[in-house]
Design a protein around this motif. Structure first.
Motif, short mmCIF file in Angstrom:
data_model
loop_
_atom_site.label_atom_id
_atom_site.label_comp_id
_atom_site.label_asym_id
_atom_site.label_seq_id
_atom_site.Cartn_x
_atom_site.Cartn_y
_atom_site.Cartn_z
N THR A 172 0.83 -1.21 0.00
CA THR A 172 0.00 0.00 0.00
C THR A 172 0.86 1.25 0.00
O THR A 172 0.61 2.21 -0.74
CB THR A 172 -0.94 0.00 1.22
N ARG A 173 1.91 1.26 0.85
CA ARG A 173 2.79 2.44 0.89
C ARG A 173 3.49 2.64 -0.46
O ARG A 173 3.72 3.77 -0.89
CB ARG A 173 3.83 2.28 2.00
N THR A 175 2.46 1.59 -3.58
CA THR A 175 1.62 1.80 -4.75
C THR A 175 0.46 2.77 -4.52
O THR A 175 -0.08 3.31 -5.49
CB THR A 175 1.02 0.48 -5.22
N GLY A 176 0.07 2.96 -3.25
CA GLY A 176 -1.09 3.80 -2.97
C GLY A 176 -2.40 3.04 -2.95
O GLY A 176 -3.44 3.60 -2.59
N PHE A 177 -2.40 1.74 -3.34
CA PHE A 177 -3.61 0.94 -3.33
C PHE A 177 -3.76 0.22 -2.01
O PHE A 177 -2.85 -0.50 -1.58
CB PHE A 177 -3.59 -0.08 -4.47
N SER A 178 -4.91 0.37 -1.35
CA SER A 178 -5.16 -0.31 -0.08
C SER A 178 -5.44 -1.79 -0.33
O SER A 178 -5.65 -2.22 -1.48
CB SER A 178 -6.36 0.32 0.62
N ARG A 222 2.01 4.13 -9.87
CA ARG A 222 1.26 4.20 -8.61
C ARG A 222 -0.19 4.64 -8.86
O ARG A 222 -0.55 5.05 -9.97
CB ARG A 222 1.92 5.17 -7.64
N LYS A 223 -0.98 4.59 -7.81
CA LYS A 223 -2.37 5.00 -7.91
C LYS A 223 -2.49 6.46 -8.33
O LYS A 223 -3.42 6.82 -9.07
CB LYS A 223 -3.07 4.78 -6.55
N ASP A 224 -1.56 7.31 -7.88
CA ASP A 224 -1.61 8.73 -8.24
C ASP A 224 -1.04 9.02 -9.63
O ASP A 224 -0.97 10.17 -10.06
CB ASP A 224 -0.88 9.58 -7.19
N SER A 226 2.07 8.46 -10.72
CA SER A 226 3.53 8.60 -10.77
C SER A 226 4.18 7.24 -11.03
O SER A 226 3.64 6.19 -10.67
CB SER A 226 4.06 9.19 -9.46
#
Length: 439
Positions: A172-173, A175-178, A222-224, A226
């Motif tokens: 999660t940290r 990639t941003g995906f929970s 990543r999810k955002d 980037s």
């Protein structure tokens, strides 16, 4: 003789009925559970409050817990005891009509349950033995879970079709995906950056479906949105028959390492003052340009530039002003050769070399030389100082003036010295021996 007979086990019985306590003590002896020194293996507490104190003081191996006590009933009893003895297995004791409550107690953290008046020593010994085994397994699983959740690398577990079943917090940290957003999805649809082609993924799948570990590096998103560089290892997990059931992916963010490697590479091949390619990188690019020219029967020009009257600037205004002046010179030279295939390099001191790759004819270098001389002839404003410079340019052309890197550099340098002796602020092509022709 069962396994319990070979162990000395301390049992905390939280039970308000002395008659039920007596039956438990008899069954404990019949089950072969030994005394601990001169102490009875059973410690009795008639209320939850006294059971909490006893659990804290005696640290029992197993707790037999009645769900109907004078000061507590039902699931609250289990929760209270779990709070003070979270690592101790609990076997709940219920009445004949409380099977539903017993099952709820199992969901609340109890290991097993027995119906009072309906068990004998073999059932009690078996329940204690199984509770201890399950507790050890749960403790081990908790340790594994804590370890997986605390590692710095992202970890994914997928089924054989690459559907995510579990991901740790590091994933999660990274990639941003929970976890909730990831379960049921495919890593490819979430993270694909488009930087790897289909053959890359085809080779990866061929490896892991063959039961082998795959290791590689790729760029993911990543999810955002980037991008980040990732080192990835995928290991197949098989059943007892060797059939692949799951894949475990270990992911490490290597963006910082890659950036450091790129910085080191850049510093190794660029001048620290002007950030222009240095002599090493120029030689490499010239070698490649010559190889291309040989294949295509093309022309390459090399221009050696030495600044006129630079030394007096350093001597009178100091090296700091001299360094700023060299930076400005580098900027102007780059503006004169806008093609991506050309290279402006700092050769050392106040010397610069320009590579013109893939020109159509030798005289194309004359046009560039004129731009360079005009750019250097304009006054430089460095702080409060107006500084006038000029340049002497020597030109060597492949294949007329040399066919390798060293010969072209040497002959361009010789041509530059002829430009110096011709009065500076001019260019000269290399001519064999001492014949010099102005362009």
């Amino acid at each position: 003789m069962n396994e319990s007979a070979h162990r000395r086990i301390s049992i905390l019985v939280v039970e308000d009925d002395p008659g039920d306590l007596g039956l438990i003590q008899v069954n404990v002896r019949l089950a072969g559970i030994r005394r601990i020194g001169d102490r009875d293996p059973v410690v009795w507490a008639p209320t939850l409050a006294k059971g909490v104190v006893a659990a804290t003081a005696s640290k029992p191996d197993v707790i037999l817990l009645d769900l109907s006590l004078p000061d507590s009933t039902g699931l609250e009893t289990v929760e209270a005891m779990r709070a003070v003895a979270p690592e101790v297995p609990i076997i709940v004791l219920t009445g004949q009509d409380n099977h539903r409550l017993a099952e709820e107690a199992l969901q609340a953290g109890a290991q097993d349950y027995l119906v009072k008046g309906q068990f004998q020593h073999d059932a009690l010994g078996r329940a204690i033995r199984h509770a201890l085994v399950r507790q050890r397994l749960e403790s081990r699983l908790s340790l594994f879970r804590a370890a997986l959740n605390s590692v710095a690398n992202g970890i994914l577990i997928t089924d054989i079709h690459s559907t995510i079943e579990w991901a740790n917090p590091a994933f999660t940290r990274m990639t941003g995906f929970s976890l909730a957003e990831s379960v049921g999805r495919h890593p490819g649809e979430m993270l694909n950056s488009g930087k790897q082609d289909q053959q890359f993924y085809q080779r990866m799948w061929e490896t892991i479906l063959a039961g082998r570990v795959w290791t590689g590096e790729l760029i993911n998103r990543r999810k955002d949105g980037s991008l980040f560089a990732e080192a990835l290892t995928i290991s197949p997990v098989t059943d007892s028959n060797g059939r692949i059931q799951h894949f475990v992916a270990i992911k490490q963010d290597i963006s910082e390492r890659k950036a450091n490697e790129e910085r080191v590479q850049h510093l190794a091949h660029h001048d620290q003052l002007t950030d222009l390619p240095n002599r090493s990188l120029l030689s490499d690019r010239l070698f490649q340009a010559l190889a291309q020219a040989r294949r295509d029967r093309g022309i390459v020009a090399l221009m050696f530039i030495d600044l006129d009257r630079f030394k007096p600037v350093n001597d009178t205004l100091g090296h700091d002003i001299g360094d700023l002046l060299l930076k400005e010179v580098a900027f102007r030279l780059q503006a004169c050769v806008p093609r991506d295939s050309d290279t402006v390099s700092r050769f050392g001191g106040d010397e610069f070399v320009i590579l013109l790759a893939q020109i159509e004819k030798a005289t194309d270098a004359v046009v560039v030389a004129g731009k360079l001389l005009a750019a250097l002839d304009r006054p430089f404003l460095i702080g409060p100082h107006h500084i006038s410079l000029s340049g002497s340019i020597g030109i060597a052309v492949y294949p007329q003036h040399g066919e390798d890197v060293n010969q072209l550099l040497k002959n361009a340098d010789i041509a530059m010295y002829h430009a110096k002796t011709a009065g500076r602020n001019c260019y000269r092509f290399f001519r064999e021996v001492t014949e010099v022709t102005e362009g």
